[in-house]
Write a protein that holds these residues in place. Structure first.
Motif: not given
Length: 176
Positions: A98, A147, A161, A163
């Motif tokens: 992540t 994501q 952010t 992943t």
């Protein structure tokens, strides 16, 4: 010169690490065999000098490089409805990463990661490069991005952010 044996045991806390990926919009991920080959393979993504820029790669502006490599995953099973189960260690299970980065809507690498996440089917080679003076130790793996989220709270720096999900058993170590 090229060292034939890689040195993953030299990657320790405090080393300078960076995250790289193939720069093409529709890349051809390195083959599993080539993920452990520095010359003309991984070095084209990272660059020939420690911290350099490869001809087919771009650096992702991450805040920190998270744990990478293999995790200690286990597989559980039950036999014919029995309450007994056992844990079998699974080998070569690359860890999902992540990533948090300062959101910059004009950063080419971040825009590519967002595009990959929206697509969901782009396989790309990523490389974590740990620099030890003039040597680079590289952990290369094939993965897909998912994501992707942008957090733009008022009064704080905007962040994104996402992943990176590694493809099963597609990784390799190499070094300069």
């Amino acid at each position: 010169y090229e060292v034939i044996m890689s040195l993953p045991n030299k990657v320790l806390p405090g080393f300078s690490a960076s995250l790289w990926c193939q720069s093409a919009a529709t890349p051809t991920a390195l083959s599993t065999a080539n993920l452990a080959v520095w010359s003309s393979q991984v070095q084209t993504i990272v660059g020939t000098a420690a911290g350099g820029t490869g001809s087919a790669g771009m650096q992702l502006p991450v805040e920190a490089v998270p744990a990478f490599g293999q995790d200690d995953a286990v597989a559980n099973f039950m036999v014919a409805g029995s309450r007994q189960s056992d844990k079998i260690p699974t080998q070569s299970a690359p860890t999902s990463m992540t990533i948090t980065a300062a959101w910059n809507p004009s950063d080419t690498a971040l825009l590519q990661m967002r595009s990959d996440a929206y697509s969901g089917v782009v396989d790309r080679t990523f490389v974590v490069a740990a620099v030890d003076g003039t040597s680079t130790i590289a952990y290369a793996f094939n993965g897909r991005v998912g994501q992707f989220q942008i957090d733009s709270q008022p009064g704080a720096e905007a962040k994104c952010t996402f992943t990176i999900h590694p493809r099963g058993n597609q990784f390799g170590w190499s070094n300069t």
